[in-house]
Scaffold this active site. Structure first.
Site, PDB file in Angstrom:
ATOM      1  N   HIS A 171      -3.949   8.880  -3.925  1.00 39.79           N
ATOM      2  CA  HIS A 171      -5.061   8.040  -4.370  1.00 39.79           C
ATOM      3  C   HIS A 171      -6.267   8.225  -3.439  1.00 39.79           C
ATOM      4  O   HIS A 171      -7.401   8.397  -3.889  1.00 39.79           O
ATOM      5  CB  HIS A 171      -4.653   6.558  -4.348  1.00 39.79           C
ATOM      6  CG  HIS A 171      -3.927   6.099  -5.569  1.00 39.79           C
ATOM      7  ND1 HIS A 171      -2.674   6.544  -5.892  1.00 39.79           N
ATOM      8  CD2 HIS A 171      -4.281   5.215  -6.549  1.00 39.79           C
ATOM      9  CE1 HIS A 171      -2.258   5.956  -7.011  1.00 39.79           C
ATOM     10  NE2 HIS A 171      -3.228   5.149  -7.425  1.00 39.79           N
ATOM     11  N   HIS A 223       1.605   2.838   1.026  1.00 38.44           N
ATOM     12  CA  HIS A 223       1.372   3.837   2.072  1.00 38.44           C
ATOM     13  C   HIS A 223       1.162   3.154   3.419  1.00 38.44           C
ATOM     14  O   HIS A 223       0.718   2.006   3.488  1.00 38.44           O
ATOM     15  CB  HIS A 223       0.124   4.677   1.757  1.00 38.44           C
ATOM     16  CG  HIS A 223       0.285   5.591   0.591  1.00 38.44           C
ATOM     17  ND1 HIS A 223       1.006   6.757   0.659  1.00 38.44           N
ATOM     18  CD2 HIS A 223      -0.189   5.501  -0.674  1.00 38.44           C
ATOM     19  CE1 HIS A 223       0.969   7.364  -0.528  1.00 38.44           C
ATOM     20  NE2 HIS A 223       0.254   6.614  -1.350  1.00 38.44           N
TER      21      HIS A 223
END
Length: 283
Positions: A171, A223
């Site tokens: 992303h 993450h």
């Protein structure tokens, strides 16, 4: 219709884009699964709960790709309108410049995606929500500080594989690539005096949008902060590489006609006027 040389170049462009997109699949298809990394029993960084994405892949791509394309198409059309290109019909001018800008932009995402996927599958770093794998604890000798490699997950196989793909953030790399590409494009195209404050304001919000996407991945427990930082840096590097090495820093569609007119004007000044008096003569 495209001429033979032009068609060959377009075909070559498509081949390069397909190879860039397919590269991770060629590398990873034989393995299918990410590297099986173990974990420390005392590692608190992988014990976060599973949460929904604040910004999904569909939303990210559905907003950033069309937005970028709209800016590129409008920017190139305006640039061509304000420039003059010799020996080309108007339709060809617009089509050529838009094709080049969009093609250059399209080079980046497959490149960033290839590097991202290779890193994810090769390293197999565990996500903050890794325990969605639901290890069978009864078969694990989990003492404080011990490193566990041999364990069995009872969770959904797809989620288990996804939980091993933390480094680095796809992303973040994609968002930073799109936004920084636009930042550099605007820097090259929006050069009017009246835009001296508007330009950096737009650029600031573009970069801020990319950073927000990265931060959302940390708050969603998808993450670690270092994954996001690496993703942002990768996206920035790919964007800079694409702009400098592929696009030539967005050179103007050109001034062939302007140069031609300047040459003709220069030549006409050296020709003898009809009345036989030379330019600059005192006779």
């Amino acid at each position: 219709m495209l001429e033979a040389p032009g068609f060959a170049l377009v075909l070559l462009d498509l081949v390069c884009l397909v190879l860039g997109s397919a590269f991770p699949f060629f590398i990873l298809t034989p393995r299918h699964t990410p590297f099986k990394r173990g974990f420390f029993c005392s590692d608190e960084s992988i014990r976060f709960p599973l949460r929904e994405d604040t910004i999904s892949y569909q939303l990210l791509g559905g907003v950033m790709v069309p937005s970028t394309l709209v800016v590129l198409v409008c920017g190139e059309c305006l640039s061509v309108h304000m420039s003059r290109v010799a020996n080309q019909p108007p339709g060809t001018r617009y089509l050529t410049c838009v094709y080049k800008a969009v093609g250059i932009y399209a080079f980046g995402p497959p490149s960033a995606s290839s590097l991202t996927d290779v890193a994810k599958y090769s390293l197999g770093r565990l996500r903050p929500n890794f325990l969605v794998c639901k290890p069978l604890w009864e078969g694990i000798d989990c003492r404080p500080g011990s490193y566990v490699e041999n364990f069995t997950c009872s969770g959904d196989p797809f989620q288990v594989d996804e939980a091993r793909l933390s480094f680095f953030s796809g992303h973040a790399s994609f968002a930073m690539y799109c936004m920084l590409f636009l930042v550099l494009y605007i820097q090259a195209r929006l050069t009017s005096e009246w835009a001296r404050l508007l330009r950096p304001t737009i650029q600031f919000f573009l970069v801020a949008a990319a950073v927000y996407v990265g931060l959302s991945r940390v708050s969603d427990y998808k993450h670690h902060w270092s994954d996001v930082l690496a993703g942002l840096l990768l996206g920035a590097l790919v964007a800079v590489f694409t702009v400098l090495c592929v696009s030539g820093s967005f050179k103007q569609p050109v001034d062939a006609v302007v140069k031609q007119e300047e040459e003709e004007t220069h030549a006409s000044l050296q020709e003898s006027p009809p009345n036989g008096i030379n330019y600059g003569s005192t006779e």
